[in-house]
Design a protein around this motif. Structure first.
Motif, PDB file in Angstrom:
ATOM      1  N   ILE A  72     -52.751  67.266 101.746  1.00  0.00           N
ATOM      2  CA  ILE A  72     -51.558  66.707 102.407  1.00  0.00           C
ATOM      3  C   ILE A  72     -51.812  66.583 103.914  1.00  0.00           C
ATOM      4  N   ARG A  86     -54.173  63.669 104.520  1.00  0.00           N
ATOM      5  CA  ARG A  86     -53.539  62.365 104.294  1.00  0.00           C
ATOM      6  C   ARG A  86     -52.620  62.012 105.463  1.00  0.00           C
ATOM      7  N   ARG A  87     -51.974  63.051 106.042  1.00  0.00           N
ATOM      8  CA  ARG A  87     -51.098  62.777 107.197  1.00  0.00           C
ATOM      9  C   ARG A  87     -51.913  62.238 108.363  1.00  0.00           C
ATOM     10  N   LEU A 114     -39.431  70.736 101.928  1.00  0.00           N
ATOM     11  CA  LEU A 114     -39.744  70.293 100.567  1.00  0.00           C
ATOM     12  C   LEU A 114     -39.589  71.453  99.589  1.00  0.00           C
ATOM     13  N   VAL A 135     -47.005  66.229  93.822  1.00  0.00           N
ATOM     14  CA  VAL A 135     -46.234  64.976  93.927  1.00  0.00           C
ATOM     15  C   VAL A 135     -46.295  64.460  95.373  1.00  0.00           C
ATOM     16  N   GLU A 136     -46.156  65.380  96.340  1.00  0.00           N
ATOM     17  CA  GLU A 136     -46.168  64.990  97.752  1.00  0.00           C
ATOM     18  C   GLU A 136     -47.541  64.421  98.146  1.00  0.00           C
ATOM     19  N   ARG A 147     -49.711  62.925  96.231  1.00  0.00           N
ATOM     20  CA  ARG A 147     -49.848  61.574  95.666  1.00  0.00           C
ATOM     21  C   ARG A 147     -48.985  60.569  96.438  1.00  0.00           C
ATOM     22  N   ARG A 148     -47.780  61.021  96.828  1.00  0.00           N
ATOM     23  CA  ARG A 148     -46.872  60.125  97.578  1.00  0.00           C
ATOM     24  C   ARG A 148     -47.521  59.668  98.872  1.00  0.00           C
ATOM     25  N   LEU A 149     -48.345  60.542  99.463  1.00  0.00           N
ATOM     26  CA  LEU A 149     -49.010  60.215 100.729  1.00  0.00           C
ATOM     27  C   LEU A 149     -50.293  59.411 100.510  1.00  0.00           C
ATOM     28  N   GLY A 150     -50.566  59.049  99.264  1.00  0.00           N
ATOM     29  CA  GLY A 150     -51.726  58.186  99.000  1.00  0.00           C
ATOM     30  C   GLY A 150     -52.992  58.927  98.604  1.00  0.00           C
ATOM     31  N   GLU A 179     -55.689  60.830  96.145  1.00  0.00           N
ATOM     32  CA  GLU A 179     -56.100  60.645  94.749  1.00  0.00           C
ATOM     33  C   GLU A 179     -56.232  62.025  94.107  1.00  0.00           C
TER      34      GLU A 179
END
Ligand SMILES: Cc1cc2nc3c(=O)[nH]c(=O)nc-3n(C[C@H](O)[C@H](O)[C@H](O)COP(=O)(O)OP(=O)(O)OC[C@H]3O[C@@H](n4cnc5c(N)ncnc54)[C@H](O)[C@@H]3O)c2cc1C
Length: 360
Positions: free
Chosen positions: A20, A23-24, A63, A107-108, A110-113, A115
């Motif tokens: 996470i 990805r940020r 979250l 889930v978070e 994946r939401r941020l793109g 894999e």
């Protein structure tokens, strides 16, 4: 030039948190996870320590609160004959089942793109120590691979190693947000988690010559008959589906600098569970890794530099608490000291605060 891919082995707390964070920063990330979500894990599910700041920094505290995290502000300790009244925790903690937490983080991510490859086990490369004389040489994994695969298995030679058991239960009255029960078999923690359930989680070791060895997991978790734990769980209704177990646990502190790979979380070392600080260390180490890995992905630093920077930061942050936790765990598991220790916590605010603060 395109950013380089980071591969994370293990989608537990450390792996997902790191994923996470990266990805940020726009870093391409793939997480390999051998299991599937949601799933129960052996864990006291009590999050205490500086990792909560990492959660807030990465915007994840909210979250977890939305997912049902329960605030904890008091703790009480019990041995066979002694108990403490509820004591305020010097810093608040949160309790959330791993069933809910790991899933929410997945889930978070994946939401941020990110894999996320579920049900995919990263192959283990076994290299004999003599083939890798320079311990920091990153030869075990290709560059860009971070190990977040959790604790390393410690086989016991005499079958008496540490093992952990966890189950959720209903109808368990608690006198504090966290209850810690110690006995010659080990210890069991109780805390309320999301959904109104109580987490019942213990770390045990078979003792040679013990008069009565429990025959099943319920007996281990319920504690010796007549003990305060046994009374507390007298009416407990266990959720069979939440039961899980682990064995082969090593509680010998390790240094990140001695690892031949780039690691976060329990893959570096495990802190004794009695501290309730393992998840915090997973979050903290993941939080520390983001900067260096993002710089490597942008081709600003070498892989060796990345690995050494992270190892230095983790060892500086964790060495002291690991040393204190080892000492504390040893004391709490010595049957002759258990009553004395609980009496000390009951009588001395200074002792309680010091033990709490030094182990996190
Ligand atoms: C009895 C017990 C009680 C505990 N209680 C607490 C507590 O109350 N509070 C607390 O803070 N900590 C507690 N802990 C510690 C806490 O559970 C760990 O510190 C934490 O789970 C570490 O997170 P992690 O991400 O490093 O590892 P894990 O959560 O173990 O995640 C590792 C992941 O890697 C995956 N994996 C492994 N190998 C591979 C592979 N080759 N390929 C792909 N995937 C792989 C696994 O499936 C797993 O999902 C407790 C531990 C025990 C044993």
């Amino acid at each position: 030039m395109a950013a380089k891919l980071i591969t994370i082995v293990g989608g537990g707390l450390a792996g997902l948190m790191l994923g996470i964070g990266l990805r940020r920063r726009g870093v391409p990330v793939t997480v390999w996870e051998a299991g599937h979500y949601p799933r129960h894990r052996v864990c006291g599910e009590f999050i205490s320590g500086r990792g909560q700041e990492t959660l807030s920094r990465l915007g994840l505290r909210e979250l977890l609160e939305c997912a049902g995290a329960v605030n904890a502000g008091t703790a009480a300790f019990f041995s066979a004959t002694q108990s403490t009244p509820p004591r305020s925790l010097p810093a608040r903690a949160i309790c959330l089942s791993r069933f809910t937490m790991d899933h929410a983080l997945a889930v978070e991510f994946r939401r941020l793109g990110g894999e996320l490859l579920e049900g995919q086990r990263w192959p283990t490369v076994r290299v004999h120590a003599s083939a890798c004389p320079d311990r920091l040489k990153p030869e075990l994994q290709p560059e860009g691979v971070v190990r977040a695969s959790g604790r390393r298995l410690q086989p016991s030679e005499d079958g008496r190693g540490w093992f952990g058991l966890k189950a959720h239960a209903h109808n368990v009255p608690l006198t504090a947000d966290l209850e810690m029960h110690v006995s010659p078999r080990g210890y069991v923690g109780l805390c309320r988690v999301d959904g109104g359930a109580v987490n019942v989680c213990g770390l045990f070791r078979r003792r040679p010559g013990a008069d009565h060895t429990p025959r099943n997991w319920r007996e281990w978790l319920r504690g010796p008959s007549g003990s305060p734990l046994h009374q507390r769980l007298a009416g407990a209704e266990f959720d069979e589906n939440s039961f899980c177990a682990v064995a082969g646990i090593s509680l010998q502190p390790q240094r990140a600098a001695d690892r031949a790979e780039c690691c976060v979380g329990d893959a570096i070392t495990m802190i004794p569970p009695v501290t309730g600080n393992g998840m915090s260390m997973a979050f903290e180490s993941a939080g520390m890794a983001v900067e260096a890995l993002a710089a490597w992905s942008r081709r600003e630093i070498s892989w060796t530099e990345t690995q050494q920077t992270l190892a230095r930061q983790c060892d500086a942050a964790f060495a002291r608490r690991l040393a204190w936790a080892k000492w504390f765990q040893r004391m709490i598991l010595a049957p002759s000291l258990q009553n004395v220790l609980v009496r000390f916590v009951a009588r001395s605010e200074w002792f309680w605060r010091t033990a709490f603060e030094r182990t996190r």
